[in-house]
Motif scaffolding. Sequence first.
Motif: not given
Length: 152
Positions: A26, A30, A33-34, A126, A129, A150-152
């Motif tokens: 995960q 994340e 994604h960022s 987070r 982030s 912030h990543p979803t």
Amino acid sequence: MRLWLLRHGEAFPQAPTDAERPLTPQGRQEVLHSAVQLEGRPIAAILASPYLRAQQSAELVRQAIGFRGAIGTVPWLTPDSDPREVIGFLDEREDAEILLVAHNPLLGDLGGLLIHGHRQQPLPLRTASLAELEGDFAAAGLMNLLALVHPT
């Protein structure tokens, strides 16, 4: 100067030491994604904490954005490092666009210090982030927060 602050992705809670905690699957997602926010940016340097989860996060970003340089590993990006030491380093690089990959509370405190001039309002980061700050140079209270993702 444009400064990017990336908190490492989610890490496994247990390892022989805190510094050896690797990213979870995960956490890897994340970070990726960022990293999309950094595509096409003229990043001059990627500097990371020596902790495994930050090194893994920095490498994921490096690959995702096609950064050709090496990741700089610096001892002053650990969780409890002093933000003033980071500012001292950045003071000599006022025209650069730099990505720092590290931890809380350091990054939250650093962001708060650069934006507000004190550490009583840390950036709420987070895992994974990404904060984008801009200013003429890195000094307490003289940078502006352009984005906090912030990543979803």
